[in-house]
Write an enzyme that holds these catalytic residues in place. Structure first.
Site, PDB file in Angstrom:
ATOM      1  N   SER A 141      12.387  17.069  34.828  1.00  0.00           N
ATOM      2  CA  SER A 141      12.851  18.454  34.888  1.00  0.00           C
ATOM      3  C   SER A 141      14.286  18.486  35.395  1.00  0.00           C
ATOM      4  O   SER A 141      14.828  17.488  35.865  1.00  0.00           O
ATOM      5  CB  SER A 141      11.934  19.263  35.811  1.00  0.00           C
ATOM      6  OG  SER A 141      12.001  18.743  37.125  1.00  0.00           O
ATOM      7  N   SER A 151     -38.349  12.434  14.325  1.00  0.00           N
ATOM      8  CA  SER A 151     -38.089  13.672  15.051  1.00  0.00           C
ATOM      9  C   SER A 151     -36.844  13.493  15.897  1.00  0.00           C
ATOM     10  O   SER A 151     -36.233  12.417  15.924  1.00  0.00           O
ATOM     11  CB  SER A 151     -39.277  14.031  15.950  1.00  0.00           C
ATOM     12  OG  SER A 151     -39.356  13.126  17.051  1.00  0.00           O
ATOM     13  N   THR A 152     -36.490  14.556  16.624  1.00  0.00           N
ATOM     14  CA  THR A 152     -35.360  14.446  17.551  1.00  0.00           C
ATOM     15  C   THR A 152     -35.575  13.316  18.544  1.00  0.00           C
ATOM     16  O   THR A 152     -34.631  12.615  18.925  1.00  0.00           O
ATOM     17  CB  THR A 152     -35.168  15.772  18.321  1.00  0.00           C
ATOM     18  OG1 THR A 152     -34.844  16.806  17.388  1.00  0.00           O
ATOM     19  CG2 THR A 152     -34.056  15.654  19.348  1.00  0.00           C
TER      20      THR A 152
END
Length: 428
Positions: free
Chosen positions: A320, A142-143
């Site tokens: 920049s 299962s999970t």
């Protein structure tokens, strides 16, 4: 039925699913319920591969125990092999952070594998009467045991890649330590001048710190190899045939080529996430050390006209236009940022592990998400730091020699001969 769609049914009713989708109704509902991060589990290929490995191991075990028809088992195993080879990853669409303890991820895997297995058997997608996501792909587990096992396998493989990346960075620092072994510089003491040392000694420290961190990480991942596949709900093994855990565990170790072991106490394994907390703590320690190293690199290269300018880092990109001629060594800054993220992720893992109640922790998805981000980002930044920064560092030999010649640290060597007071008088 709308053209281009097929109708599927679950406990809540009927829904239309795109005819070409390998996922089904349970996955559809999960996508609607959990638009949490916009990041599907397909973004974590190691998790997808691990889920496929878990399902293949379960199919082999079920066939061996006579619970699953051989032709179904072969089709499931073949579908899983294809997924582990990189196919159908785009079909794993549920969000990485989802409700419950990984149920949606587990069902997404079940549906994709079932529909591909149906095609292998000559059936159309959605013909679940021939091979069912729950009844066949999810048989005997299962999970509660599939998902924790899968995230452990995925985490181990991710750590292996991180260890390799850390080796690359350690070797880069070691190479620089050798290159700079005769380059004299000033040692610092918070951050005033201390006694002279070589730049090679400074870089050798970074290499040693990395190797120590690698050792700690290799040790911390050890307990993660303990899995609980075959225990179903809360570790009790309900609806699981006797011997399934042993069979499935051996098959999974064979498929993944990892030294996986079944937990001694399967109830404890379903609720204790201490292994992940410990691993996350080691990742935080690695991040702190790397960030400190990179802060040093940034400081040593500060300038070039003002500040220390003792080393030069390779320029990553131009600045920049406000500062003409500016070129930025950006990689160490990225390492700092990743370190901040890892530290935050550690807090998330800690709180998620603590929040588990009684026999189950439903916060496994966020634990996995946080660990994966930390491991993946540390790996990529280690490689970038090695290749795009450390390898290109050069020493400002002339500037450092002049600085050492004027450093008060030299006077320290005279103190045993002329006394501390006299040496202090010379220092200014």
């Amino acid at each position: 039925m709308t053209p281009g769609h097929r109708t599927e049914h679950d406990l809540l009713g009927d829904r239309e699913v795109p005819a070409g989708a390998y996922w089904g109704i349970r996955t559809l509902r999960a996508c609607e319920n959990f638009p949490t991060t916009g990041t599907p589990i397909s973004a974590y290929p190691q998790l997808v591969d691990a889920l496929a490995a878990v399902k293949a191991a379960a199919a082999r075990a079920n066939a061996e125990l006579g619970l699953l028809a051989p032709e179904k088992a072969l089709a499931i195993v073949e579908a899983c092999r294809e997924i582990r080879n990189g196919h159908l990853h785009g079909q794993f669409v549920v969000d990485v952070i989802q409700g419950r303890a990984g149920t949606s991820a587990n069902m997404n895997a079940n549906e994709v594998i079932a529909n591909r297995a149906l095609e292998i058997l000559g059936h159309a997608k959605g013909e679940y009467e021939s091979l069912h996501p729950n009844e066949d792909v999810n048989l005997s587990h299962s999970t509660d045991d599939a998902y924790p096992t899968a995230i452990k396998v995925a985490t181990i493989n991710a750590v292996i890649e991180l260890l390799a990346a850390m080796s690359v960075l350690r070797e880069a620092f070691t190479a620089k330590a050798e290159e700079f072994r005769d380059v004299l510089t000033r040692g610092r003491n918070q951050p005033e001048d201390a006694v002279p040392m070589t730049l090679g000694q400074e870089f050798s420290v970074y290499a040693v710190m990395l190797e120590e961190s690698r050792g700690g990480l290799a040790e911390a991942v050890g307990p993660v190899h303990e899995i609980n596949l075959g225990t179903t709900a809360i570790g009790m093994g309900l609806n699981t045939p006797i011997g399934f855990a042993g069979y499935a565990g051996r098959h999974l170790a064979d498929i993944t080529r990892l030294p996986l072991v079944t937990a001694g106490n399967l109830v404890e394994a379903a609720q204790d996430y201490g292994a992940f907390v410990r691993l996350s703590g080691v990742l935080k320690s690695i991040a702190v050390k790397l960030s400190m190293n990179c802060s040093d690199l940034r400081m040593l290269s500060s300038g070039p006209r003002a500040e220390l300018n003792e080393t030069s880092l390779p320029a990553g990109q131009a600045g920049s236009r406000i500062v003409p001629g500016e070129a930025n060594a950006v990689v160490p800054e990225v390492v700092n940022r990743v370190a901040f993220e890892v530290i935050g992720n550690d807090a998330t893992v800690t709180m998620a592990a603590e929040a588990g109640q009684l026999q189950r922790n439903v916060f496994e998805p966020v634990i996995f998400h946080s660990l994966s981000e930390s491991i993946s980002h540390l790996r990529t930044t280690c490689l970038a730091l090695a290749e795009r920064c450390v390898a290109g560092i050069t020493a400002g030999t002339v500037a450092m020699r002049a600085a050492v010649a004027h450093s008060i640290g030299l006077v320290t060597a005279l103190s045993p001969h002329i006394g501390y007071t006299a040496a202090t008088g010379i220092a200014p």
